[in-house]
Design a protein around this motif. Structure first.
Motif, short mmCIF file in Angstrom:
data_model
loop_
_atom_site.label_atom_id
_atom_site.label_comp_id
_atom_site.label_asym_id
_atom_site.label_seq_id
_atom_site.Cartn_x
_atom_site.Cartn_y
_atom_site.Cartn_z
N ARG A 134 -4.86 -15.71 -76.71
CA ARG A 134 -5.23 -17.11 -76.46
C ARG A 134 -4.32 -17.72 -75.38
O ARG A 134 -4.79 -18.41 -74.47
CB ARG A 134 -5.14 -17.90 -77.76
N LYS A 135 -3.01 -17.44 -75.51
CA LYS A 135 -2.08 -17.96 -74.52
C LYS A 135 -2.33 -17.33 -73.15
O LYS A 135 -2.33 -18.02 -72.12
CB LYS A 135 -0.64 -17.69 -74.98
N ALA A 136 -2.56 -16.02 -73.15
CA ALA A 136 -2.85 -15.34 -71.88
C ALA A 136 -4.13 -15.87 -71.26
O ALA A 136 -4.22 -16.06 -70.04
CB ALA A 136 -2.94 -13.84 -72.10
N SER A 137 -5.14 -16.11 -72.11
CA SER A 137 -6.41 -16.63 -71.59
C SER A 137 -6.22 -18.01 -70.99
O SER A 137 -6.79 -18.33 -69.94
CB SER A 137 -7.44 -16.67 -72.72
N ALA A 138 -5.39 -18.85 -71.66
CA ALA A 138 -5.13 -20.19 -71.12
C ALA A 138 -4.40 -20.10 -69.78
O ALA A 138 -4.71 -20.85 -68.83
CB ALA A 138 -4.30 -20.99 -72.12
N MET A 139 -3.46 -19.16 -69.67
CA MET A 139 -2.74 -18.99 -68.40
C MET A 139 -3.68 -18.51 -67.31
O MET A 139 -3.60 -18.98 -66.16
CB MET A 139 -1.60 -17.99 -68.60
N VAL A 140 -4.58 -17.57 -67.66
CA VAL A 140 -5.53 -17.07 -66.68
C VAL A 140 -6.46 -18.19 -66.21
O VAL A 140 -6.73 -18.34 -65.00
CB VAL A 140 -6.34 -15.89 -67.26
N GLU A 141 -6.95 -18.99 -67.17
CA GLU A 141 -7.82 -20.10 -66.79
C GLU A 141 -7.10 -21.11 -65.91
O GLU A 141 -7.67 -21.65 -64.95
CB GLU A 141 -8.36 -20.77 -68.06
N PHE A 142 -5.82 -21.36 -66.24
CA PHE A 142 -5.04 -22.29 -65.43
C PHE A 142 -4.87 -21.75 -64.00
O PHE A 142 -5.05 -22.49 -63.02
CB PHE A 142 -3.67 -22.52 -66.08
N GLN A 143 -4.55 -20.47 -63.89
CA GLN A 143 -4.41 -19.87 -62.57
C GLN A 143 -5.73 -19.88 -61.80
O GLN A 143 -5.76 -20.12 -60.59
CB GLN A 143 -3.88 -18.43 -62.70
N GLN A 144 -6.84 -19.62 -62.54
CA GLN A 144 -8.14 -19.65 -61.88
C GLN A 144 -8.46 -21.05 -61.36
O GLN A 144 -9.02 -21.20 -60.27
CB GLN A 144 -9.22 -19.19 -62.86
N ARG A 145 -8.12 -22.07 -62.16
CA ARG A 145 -8.35 -23.44 -61.70
C ARG A 145 -7.52 -23.75 -60.46
O ARG A 145 -8.01 -24.38 -59.50
CB ARG A 145 -8.03 -24.43 -62.81
N ARG A 146 -6.26 -23.31 -60.48
CA ARG A 146 -5.41 -23.55 -59.31
C ARG A 146 -5.94 -22.83 -58.08
O ARG A 146 -5.96 -23.38 -56.98
CB ARG A 146 -3.98 -23.08 -59.62
N ALA A 153 -9.05 -21.99 -57.58
CA ALA A 153 -10.28 -22.68 -57.16
C ALA A 153 -9.96 -23.95 -56.39
O ALA A 153 -10.60 -24.26 -55.37
CB ALA A 153 -11.14 -22.98 -58.39
N GLU A 154 -8.95 -24.71 -56.88
CA GLU A 154 -8.58 -25.94 -56.19
C GLU A 154 -8.02 -25.64 -54.81
O GLU A 154 -8.35 -26.32 -53.83
CB GLU A 154 -7.54 -26.70 -57.03
N ARG A 155 -7.17 -24.60 -54.74
CA ARG A 155 -6.62 -24.25 -53.43
C ARG A 155 -7.69 -23.73 -52.49
O ARG A 155 -7.67 -24.02 -51.29
CB ARG A 155 -5.52 -23.19 -53.62
N THR A 156 -8.63 -22.96 -53.04
CA THR A 156 -9.72 -22.46 -52.21
C THR A 156 -10.56 -23.61 -51.68
O THR A 156 -10.97 -23.62 -50.50
CB THR A 156 -10.60 -21.49 -53.02
N GLN A 157 -10.83 -24.58 -52.56
CA GLN A 157 -11.61 -25.73 -52.14
C GLN A 157 -10.86 -26.53 -51.06
O GLN A 157 -11.45 -26.97 -50.06
CB GLN A 157 -11.92 -26.62 -53.34
N THR A 158 -9.56 -26.69 -51.28
CA THR A 158 -8.75 -27.39 -50.27
C THR A 158 -8.74 -26.65 -48.95
O THR A 158 -8.87 -27.25 -47.87
CB THR A 158 -7.32 -27.55 -50.79
N LEU A 159 -8.62 -25.31 -49.05
CA LEU A 159 -8.63 -24.50 -47.82
C LEU A 159 -9.97 -24.61 -47.10
O LEU A 159 -10.01 -24.68 -45.86
CB LEU A 159 -8.33 -23.04 -48.18
N GLU A 160 -11.05 -24.62 -47.90
CA GLU A 160 -12.38 -24.76 -47.28
C GLU A 160 -12.51 -26.10 -46.57
O GLU A 160 -13.05 -26.19 -45.46
CB GLU A 160 -13.46 -24.62 -48.35
N VAL A 161 -11.99 -27.16 -47.21
CA VAL A 161 -12.06 -28.50 -46.59
C VAL A 161 -11.25 -28.52 -45.31
O VAL A 161 -11.71 -29.03 -44.26
CB VAL A 161 -11.57 -29.56 -47.59
N LEU A 162 -10.02 -27.96 -45.38
CA LEU A 162 -9.18 -27.95 -44.18
C LEU A 162 -9.79 -27.10 -43.07
O LEU A 162 -9.73 -27.47 -41.89
CB LEU A 162 -7.79 -27.41 -44.54
N THR A 163 -10.38 -25.96 -43.46
CA THR A 163 -11.01 -25.10 -42.46
C THR A 163 -12.19 -25.81 -41.81
O THR A 163 -12.38 -25.74 -40.58
CB THR A 163 -11.49 -23.79 -43.12
#
Length: 370
Positions: free
Chosen positions: A225-237, A239-249
């Motif tokens: 459960r803890k590992a899954s929460a960490m994975v989801e948190f990393q995936q969200r980060r 995704a957010e960075r990818t979205q930011t990169l797409e906007v900047l690009t």
């Protein structure tokens, strides 16, 4: 609008581990319990066989001489048996019956050498022939045979269902003068106390095993459960960075295209127009000696104008803004074929101009251009 690319559903780590882990825990618990049951049964069989063999040996030793005479008299014809032999048979039967209920002995049977039950405390068994009985076969060859019989289970020695927990023991009856088996002595010892003890121990061990495995499962579940929460948190980060990169690009590409458009307009409408005016002025200027020396200069000015226009088109084709991507590509292909006349180019557009998102038009054109 173009359809977005479909992505596979996210892998639910916690859900899959919960189901797979619980199923694995149950299977492991069942295997451990069954293995423990097998080990307990094997231990009961060994202990019970040792106790039953000791009991049977002691009982046989006490009546061995009577049994020897009893078996030998069974071969005599009934008419030849006198009152003394009948009394001796009665004494032998009483001695055998006296063994029952002593030291846990439940039943006693005597076999002659040919496998016939010559006496049994269960009188219905007398006269039956069990020459194929594995226990009898082993004992008549001088070996001791034991078998643990469970309640409601088939007895493989006698091919009958038992309603008791018994240990079946076969011992050879050896004649003192010949030292060879003349019959078989069989006893049924009560093993209920051993089976009940095993059942109680299994009732204790089974919940303990299941409890320990469940605790392990819960511990692993917490980790997952803890590992899954960490994975989801990393995936969200991510995704957010990818979205930011797409906007900047997108902004960077937009800024580059705006700068190219501005430079192209300046080249096309500024420098090219100015050079065109200079060309017209030179062409209409009359020399004093009526000798036209402006032709080389006019040609150079025209070449410079053409280069400025080509550079402006390369920076930002006006057809892309005025007529759209498809027309801009057609115009680019035409210019390409003028330079590469030996190239055969097949054009096929499977989409209309209105189906192309505006932000993608410039990107597609640059990809084709490169």
């Amino acid at each position: 609008m173009m359809r977005p690319a479909t992505s596979s559903p996210p892998f639910r780590l916690l859900r899959h581990f919960s189901l797979a882990g619980l199923l694995s825990i149950l299977i492991v618990a069942l295997v451990i319990i069954l293995f423990y049951r097998y080990m307990v049964i094997d231990a009961i069989h060994e202990l019970g066989a040792e106790l039953s063999t000791s009991t049977a040996t002691s009982a046989l030793r006490s009546i061995n001489r009577d049994l020897e005479r009893f078996i030998e008299r069974q071969d005599d014809a009934p008419a030849s048996r006198g009152p003394e032999k009948a009394a001796a048979d009665t004494a032998a039967r009483q001695a055998i019956d006296g063994l029952v209920n002593q030291s846990g002995i439940v039943r006693v049977e005597i076999y002659s050498r040919d496998g016939t039950v010559v006496y049994s405390t269960n009188h219905q068994q007398i006269g039956q022939v069990r020459v194929d009985n594995p226990g009898f076969v082993s004992a008549i060859q001088g070996q001791v045979a034991n078998k643990l019989i469970y309640r409601d289970h088939l007895n493989p020695f006698d091919d009958e269902i038992s309603d008791e927990n018994l240990i079946q023991t076969y011992l050879p009856i050896v004649a003192q003068d010949s030292q060879r088996p003349i019959g078989v002595f069989e006893i049924y010892s009560d093993a209920t106390h051993l089976v009940d003890s095993a059942a109680k121990s299994q009732l204790i061990v089974s919940p303990v095993v299941v409890g320990v495995l469940l605790l392990l499962y819960l511990y692993l579940l917490a980790i997952v459960r803890k590992a899954s929460a960490m994975v989801e948190f990393q995936q969200r980060r991510i995704a957010e960075r990818t979205q930011t990169l797409e906007v900047l690009t997108t902004k960077l590409l937009g800024a580059q295209e705006d700068e190219r458009k501005r430079l192209a307009n300046r080249l096309y409408e500024g420098i090219a127009q100015s050079l065109q005016a200079v060309k017209l002025a030179v062409e209409h200027q009359k020399p004093a000696d009526d000798v036209d020396r402006s032709a080389p200069l006019v040609a150079l000015i025209q070449e410079t104008i053409d280069q400025a226009r080509e550079f402006a088109v390369e920076l930002r084709p006006s057809a892309l803004d005025d007529f759209g991507l498809l027309e801009a590509l057609n115009s680019f292909f035409n210019e390409f074929l003028l330079v590469r006349s030996n190239v055969v180019l097949e054009r096929k557009f499977g989409i209309s101009e209105s189906d192309i998102p505006k932000p993608l038009k410039t990107i597609i054109f640059r990809i084709v251009q490169d």
